[in-house]
Design a protein around this motif. Sequence first.
Motif, PDB file in Angstrom:
ATOM      1  N   TYR A 494     -52.451  32.663  57.545  1.00  0.00           N
ATOM      2  CA  TYR A 494     -52.920  31.286  57.766  1.00  0.00           C
ATOM      3  C   TYR A 494     -54.321  31.279  58.355  1.00  0.00           C
ATOM      4  CZ  TYR A 494     -53.703  26.875  60.120  1.00  0.00           C
ATOM      5  OH  TYR A 494     -54.278  25.721  60.577  1.00  0.00           O
ATOM      6  N   TRP A 495     -54.578  32.109  59.365  1.00  0.00           N
ATOM      7  CA  TRP A 495     -55.889  32.076  60.014  1.00  0.00           C
ATOM      8  C   TRP A 495     -56.991  32.576  59.087  1.00  0.00           C
ATOM      9  CZ3 TRP A 495     -57.248  29.064  63.563  1.00  0.00           C
ATOM     10  CH2 TRP A 495     -56.339  28.636  64.543  1.00  0.00           C
ATOM     11  N   ILE A 496     -56.684  33.529  58.231  1.00  0.00           N
ATOM     12  CA  ILE A 496     -57.682  33.949  57.236  1.00  0.00           C
ATOM     13  C   ILE A 496     -57.970  32.786  56.292  1.00  0.00           C
ATOM     14  CG2 ILE A 496     -58.128  35.500  55.302  1.00  0.00           C
ATOM     15  CD1 ILE A 496     -56.429  37.604  56.748  1.00  0.00           C
ATOM     16  N   GLY A 497     -56.900  32.106  55.832  1.00  0.00           N
ATOM     17  CA  GLY A 497     -57.094  30.942  54.973  1.00  0.00           C
ATOM     18  C   GLY A 497     -57.875  29.849  55.671  1.00  0.00           C
ATOM     19  N   GLU A 498     -57.639  29.661  56.966  1.00  0.00           N
ATOM     20  CA  GLU A 498     -58.335  28.623  57.717  1.00  0.00           C
ATOM     21  C   GLU A 498     -59.825  28.919  57.835  1.00  0.00           C
ATOM     22  OE1 GLU A 498     -58.370  24.950  59.782  1.00  0.00           O
ATOM     23  OE2 GLU A 498     -57.026  25.918  58.343  1.00  0.00           O
ATOM     24  N   ILE A 499     -60.181  30.186  57.942  1.00  0.00           N
ATOM     25  CA  ILE A 499     -61.602  30.542  57.977  1.00  0.00           C
ATOM     26  C   ILE A 499     -62.274  30.183  56.655  1.00  0.00           C
ATOM     27  CG2 ILE A 499     -63.217  32.485  58.041  1.00  0.00           C
ATOM     28  CD1 ILE A 499     -61.380  33.803  60.097  1.00  0.00           C
ATOM     29  N   PHE A 500     -61.630  30.536  55.549  1.00  0.00           N
ATOM     30  CA  PHE A 500     -62.204  30.195  54.245  1.00  0.00           C
ATOM     31  C   PHE A 500     -62.237  28.683  54.036  1.00  0.00           C
ATOM     32  CE2 PHE A 500     -61.079  34.630  53.042  1.00  0.00           C
ATOM     33  CZ  PHE A 500     -62.309  35.006  52.539  1.00  0.00           C
ATOM     34  N   ARG A 501     -61.200  27.975  54.469  1.00  0.00           N
ATOM     35  CA  ARG A 501     -61.183  26.514  54.313  1.00  0.00           C
ATOM     36  C   ARG A 501     -62.315  25.865  55.105  1.00  0.00           C
ATOM     37  NH1 ARG A 501     -60.405  22.117  56.752  1.00  0.00           N
ATOM     38  NH2 ARG A 501     -59.941  23.168  58.732  1.00  0.00           N
ATOM     39  N   THR A 502     -62.499  26.311  56.331  1.00  0.00           N
ATOM     40  CA  THR A 502     -63.564  25.742  57.171  1.00  0.00           C
ATOM     41  C   THR A 502     -64.935  25.997  56.566  1.00  0.00           C
ATOM     42  OG1 THR A 502     -62.181  26.102  59.131  1.00  0.00           O
ATOM     43  CG2 THR A 502     -64.536  25.720  59.496  1.00  0.00           C
ATOM     44  N   ARG A 503     -65.138  27.199  56.058  1.00  0.00           N
ATOM     45  CA  ARG A 503     -66.426  27.501  55.424  1.00  0.00           C
ATOM     46  C   ARG A 503     -66.631  26.638  54.182  1.00  0.00           C
ATOM     47  NH1 ARG A 503     -66.962  34.134  55.490  1.00  0.00           N
ATOM     48  NH2 ARG A 503     -67.182  34.381  57.762  1.00  0.00           N
ATOM     49  N   SER A 504     -65.561  26.420  53.431  1.00  0.00           N
ATOM     50  CA  SER A 504     -65.663  25.576  52.238  1.00  0.00           C
ATOM     51  C   SER A 504     -66.042  24.151  52.611  1.00  0.00           C
ATOM     52  CB  SER A 504     -64.336  25.595  51.480  1.00  0.00           C
ATOM     53  OG  SER A 504     -64.366  24.714  50.386  1.00  0.00           O
ATOM     54  N   PHE A 505     -65.482  23.657  53.714  1.00  0.00           N
ATOM     55  CA  PHE A 505     -65.727  22.276  54.127  1.00  0.00           C
ATOM     56  C   PHE A 505     -67.159  22.052  54.615  1.00  0.00           C
ATOM     57  CE2 PHE A 505     -61.574  19.797  54.749  1.00  0.00           C
ATOM     58  CZ  PHE A 505     -60.996  20.410  53.649  1.00  0.00           C
ATOM     59  N   TYR A 506     -67.920  23.127  54.755  1.00  0.00           N
ATOM     60  CA  TYR A 506     -69.346  22.943  55.060  1.00  0.00           C
ATOM     61  C   TYR A 506     -70.077  22.315  53.874  1.00  0.00           C
ATOM     62  CZ  TYR A 506     -68.816  25.967  59.174  1.00  0.00           C
ATOM     63  OH  TYR A 506     -68.435  26.506  60.375  1.00  0.00           O
ATOM     64  N   GLY A 507     -69.495  22.461  52.674  1.00  0.00           N
ATOM     65  CA  GLY A 507     -70.058  21.820  51.488  1.00  0.00           C
ATOM     66  C   GLY A 507     -71.246  22.521  50.879  1.00  0.00           C
ATOM     67  N   ILE A 508     -71.469  23.774  51.252  1.00  0.00           N
ATOM     68  CA  ILE A 508     -72.613  24.494  50.689  1.00  0.00           C
ATOM     69  C   ILE A 508     -72.257  25.011  49.296  1.00  0.00           C
ATOM     70  CG2 ILE A 508     -73.476  25.145  52.960  1.00  0.00           C
ATOM     71  CD1 ILE A 508     -72.179  27.861  52.599  1.00  0.00           C
ATOM     72  N   SER A 509     -73.247  25.564  48.626  1.00  0.00           N
ATOM     73  CA  SER A 509     -73.050  26.061  47.269  1.00  0.00           C
ATOM     74  C   SER A 509     -71.933  27.106  47.229  1.00  0.00           C
ATOM     75  CB  SER A 509     -74.359  26.683  46.750  1.00  0.00           C
ATOM     76  OG  SER A 509     -74.172  27.241  45.471  1.00  0.00           O
ATOM     77  N   GLY A 510     -71.029  26.971  46.280  1.00  0.00           N
ATOM     78  CA  GLY A 510     -69.903  27.891  46.155  1.00  0.00           C
ATOM     79  C   GLY A 510     -68.699  27.484  46.979  1.00  0.00           C
ATOM     80  N   TYR A 511     -68.699  26.241  47.465  1.00  0.00           N
ATOM     81  CA  TYR A 511     -67.584  25.808  48.304  1.00  0.00           C
ATOM     82  C   TYR A 511     -66.264  25.795  47.531  1.00  0.00           C
ATOM     83  CZ  TYR A 511     -67.531  21.154  46.134  1.00  0.00           C
ATOM     84  OH  TYR A 511     -67.417  20.121  45.249  1.00  0.00           O
ATOM     85  N   GLU A 512     -66.349  25.572  46.179  1.00  0.00           N
ATOM     86  CA  GLU A 512     -65.115  25.548  45.398  1.00  0.00           C
ATOM     87  C   GLU A 512     -64.406  26.904  45.431  1.00  0.00           C
ATOM     88  OE1 GLU A 512     -68.095  24.860  44.209  1.00  0.00           O
ATOM     89  OE2 GLU A 512     -68.132  22.908  43.167  1.00  0.00           O
ATOM     90  N   LEU A 513     -65.184  27.989  45.303  1.00  0.00           N
ATOM     91  CA  LEU A 513     -64.594  29.327  45.337  1.00  0.00           C
ATOM     92  C   LEU A 513     -63.994  29.637  46.698  1.00  0.00           C
ATOM     93  CD1 LEU A 513     -67.320  31.313  43.356  1.00  0.00           C
ATOM     94  CD2 LEU A 513     -65.081  30.530  42.538  1.00  0.00           C
ATOM     95  N   LEU A 514     -64.666  29.180  47.746  1.00  0.00           N
ATOM     96  CA  LEU A 514     -64.136  29.397  49.099  1.00  0.00           C
ATOM     97  C   LEU A 514     -62.809  28.661  49.285  1.00  0.00           C
ATOM     98  CD1 LEU A 514     -67.431  29.045  51.196  1.00  0.00           C
ATOM     99  CD2 LEU A 514     -66.113  31.143  50.818  1.00  0.00           C
ATOM    100  N   ALA A 515     -62.714  27.433  48.767  1.00  0.00           N
ATOM    101  CA  ALA A 515     -61.471  26.666  48.872  1.00  0.00           C
ATOM    102  C   ALA A 515     -60.354  27.356  48.099  1.00  0.00           C
ATOM    103  CB  ALA A 515     -61.682  25.247  48.359  1.00  0.00           C
ATOM    104  N   GLN A 516     -60.682  27.873  46.924  1.00  0.00           N
ATOM    105  CA  GLN A 516     -59.661  28.567  46.137  1.00  0.00           C
ATOM    106  C   GLN A 516     -59.192  29.848  46.834  1.00  0.00           C
ATOM    107  OE1 GLN A 516     -61.561  29.089  42.349  1.00  0.00           O
ATOM    108  NE2 GLN A 516     -61.483  26.901  41.825  1.00  0.00           N
ATOM    109  N   GLU A 517     -60.137  30.544  47.466  1.00  0.00           N
ATOM    110  CA  GLU A 517     -59.765  31.737  48.232  1.00  0.00           C
ATOM    111  C   GLU A 517     -58.850  31.354  49.394  1.00  0.00           C
ATOM    112  OE1 GLU A 517     -59.926  35.882  49.349  1.00  0.00           O
ATOM    113  OE2 GLU A 517     -60.446  34.807  47.517  1.00  0.00           O
ATOM    114  N   ALA A 518     -59.181  30.252  50.062  1.00  0.00           N
ATOM    115  CA  ALA A 518     -58.346  29.777  51.168  1.00  0.00           C
ATOM    116  C   ALA A 518     -56.938  29.462  50.678  1.00  0.00           C
ATOM    117  CB  ALA A 518     -58.970  28.543  51.815  1.00  0.00           C
ATOM    118  N   MET A 519     -56.836  28.824  49.507  1.00  0.00           N
ATOM    119  CA  MET A 519     -55.524  28.453  48.974  1.00  0.00           C
ATOM    120  C   MET A 519     -54.669  29.685  48.679  1.00  0.00           C
ATOM    121  SD  MET A 519     -56.965  25.380  46.582  1.00  0.00           S
ATOM    122  CE  MET A 519     -55.533  25.226  45.528  1.00  0.00           C
TER     123      MET A 519
END
Length: 619
Positions: A494-519
């Motif tokens: 969960y905490w690894i996923g939460e790190i990727f989710r938080t980074r994705s929510f920054y909205g920078i380029s490549g956020y979609e891949l970060l969200a998918q990694e979090a999932m």
Amino acid sequence: MERERLDRWCERGILGLVLAILIFGPLAIGAVRTLEFVVIQALTMGVILLWIFRLWLNPQLVLFCPPICWSMLAFVLYAIVRYHLAPIEYVARLELIKILVYAFLFFAILNNLNRQESTQLLTLTLIALAFALSIFAIFQFITHHEKIWGMIKPEGYVLRGSGTFINPNHFAGFVEMILPVALAYTLIGKISYAAKIILGYASLMLLVGIGLTLSRGGWIASSLALLIFFTVLLFQRQFRIHSIVGLALLLALGVVVMVKAQESHTRFKRLLASDKIDDDRFRYWNSAIQIWREDIWLGAGPAHYDYRFRQYRPESIQGRPQYVHNDYLNTLADWGLVGLGLIASFIALFYAGVFKTWRAIRRSVNNNHKKSNKTALVLGGSLGVLAMLFHSALDFNMHIPANAITAITLVALVTTYLRFATESFWFRWERIGKISLTIIGMAGLIYLGQQGVRQTQQELWLRRASQEEVYSDRKLALLKKAFEVEPKNFGVAYWIGEIFRTRSFYGISGYELLAQEAMQWFQRGIDSNPHDPYSYLGYGMCLDWLGKTNEAGPYFKRVSQLDPNSAFMTAHQGWHMVQLGDYARAKKYFERSENLQPNTLAESYLEIIEQKMANPKQP
């Protein structure tokens, strides 16, 4: 002669390792943390190894196996089966490891440390340790000392003595088991007058230590155990005066405590202020019963209560209970009627053996008109265990490894004296028996060793990760290493996923891949623990963030099923409604979250919603 000498050294080695376990556990804040318990696990492995050597050093192996042993064995076998059926494998495995450690120690003490010299050394060591910790507790109470091995105690515990335990209730649980033993040796033990004076002083300090914990459960359990202790002595002609004096002092002490101890008076007054007792632990009890009703016979699973509690959380409790604060209901919720029945049979067989042993020992003592260390241990040890059983109705002391091991040790030591009442339970094991016991011992060594290494590696990675910045690359790398060691730990996933989710929510380029990694990481958490709402929440938030709000719905629905009365989860339900554009429903969720527990997420979004509903065209 060489075999006998080696056998004697193995016996001494077992005694030394057991002493180390009994001393280390309480000093290591109850051995509740991973690395401290791994140390106990390793010492237990040493006990097993030396016992295996003894099996083959004795040409004619004779083991003492009273009925209580079969009850213990039955529970261990049930625990192994129940572990394999548990929905949350990781926490069930950790619980199984503890049970195996306790069981191996019980059988090892029963069959290797039954000499009177060994039992006396073990009990006197426990008394000395409890005395030292009680002195420290008195110091803590007087000076309001807040640190234990550099760790700061919670604010609510600073004004209470706790020894080297964090929770004063658990320290009371430890000392209340030793107090009857110390008193028994003082009053009816066959020791010198100088030793009696020292033990009498130690007993007084133990009693003061329990008093300064301000633990209601500890007071009640100790008082009941001492009341039974002096009542038993009242029926022994040579100890009648001791009993009358003891009962009078106990009564006087109770009156003084109730009158003079301002904080304790307040605590009892609050407890008994109304018909409905205002104490969170009683709310935990209700949730435990609800969990048990889902599977009456087998329960929710080993150590599952804390993760199933959220589904039945009362609105007034937003924290994490960990345990039921009642060992009997905790056992019922986790292990069902089968598990509770096996433990009840263990306790019943123990006290059946105590009564049988007591009659045999008292006949011998009465004939010789002498005091007896055997009588002292049987009476004191059995009442020490009884004090823990009383306290277990109000707390979770048997989930504290140091206390559980102390209780198991007292049970084993008292049970060894059953051999003076009967010779029916000695069994001679031939070569096939030795081979069978060796296989069991080696299997235990391999399993406990493998698990100990895994737990140690994981804990070291996690401790290093805890020192890094919250969402840093370094922290992420360390958490991944921990997950490689223990891929069933849903919390790390969960905490690894939460790190990727938080980074994705920054909205920078490549956020979609970060969200998918979090999932992907959240899904690992869901697979390892289907009752954890946090992984479902993280997955649903990622879907919302990727614009897949319709797909996110089932995940948020599952969150509401798993933790319907959580302020945190309710606020995020409101957040999901905002993503759907349903501001009216979002407002209701945020308002309910605020009512459950004030929080910044609900407060800030309520302001945004008010503005949005007042001016719908505002972006």
